[in-house]
Design a protein around this motif. Sequence first.
Motif, mmCIF file in Angstrom:
data_model
loop_
_atom_site.group_PDB
_atom_site.id
_atom_site.type_symbol
_atom_site.label_atom_id
_atom_site.label_comp_id
_atom_site.label_asym_id
_atom_site.label_seq_id
_atom_site.Cartn_x
_atom_site.Cartn_y
_atom_site.Cartn_z
ATOM 1 N N LYS A 272 -22.314 -47.224 36.662
ATOM 2 C CA LYS A 272 -22.969 -47.828 35.510
ATOM 3 C C LYS A 272 -21.997 -47.983 34.350
ATOM 4 N N ALA A 273 -20.912 -47.218 34.376
ATOM 5 C CA ALA A 273 -19.934 -47.255 33.286
ATOM 6 C C ALA A 273 -18.611 -46.723 33.811
ATOM 7 N N VAL A 274 -17.545 -47.037 33.101
ATOM 8 C CA VAL A 274 -16.228 -46.466 33.398
ATOM 9 C C VAL A 274 -15.555 -46.166 32.061
ATOM 10 N N ARG A 275 -14.973 -44.999 31.963
ATOM 11 C CA ARG A 275 -14.257 -44.632 30.735
ATOM 12 C C ARG A 275 -12.985 -45.458 30.618
ATOM 13 N N PHE A 276 -12.636 -45.803 29.384
ATOM 14 C CA PHE A 276 -11.388 -46.538 29.172
ATOM 15 C C PHE A 276 -10.195 -45.725 29.659
ATOM 16 N N ALA A 277 -10.234 -44.411 29.511
ATOM 17 C CA ALA A 277 -9.128 -43.565 29.973
ATOM 18 C C ALA A 277 -8.968 -43.676 31.491
#
Length: 93
Positions: A41-46
């Motif tokens: 549903k999401a992915v961290r920019f890091a």
Amino acid sequence: MPIAVDIDVMLARRKMSVGELADRVGITPANLAVLKNGRAKAVRFATLAALCEVLECQPGDLLRWEAEDLAEAGGGGVGEAVPEAEAEAAAEA
């Protein structure tokens, strides 16, 4: 989901396994599989930055937008309300 993930393409180009990529990025193979199979549903920019660094690519090489038929997707669209629990879970991912 209208965002498609093309990690498989970059893995093939780099002749790298999922396990090796997970180790080098610092995430579990299970979490990489969720992302790779389009279930995230999401992915961290890091995490995205680490993937790009290891695969020597740009974010656009890994992610692309695909138009989605709203009728097939069950309606929704811009401004659709997201249940609070789902929003919190996405923020933690």
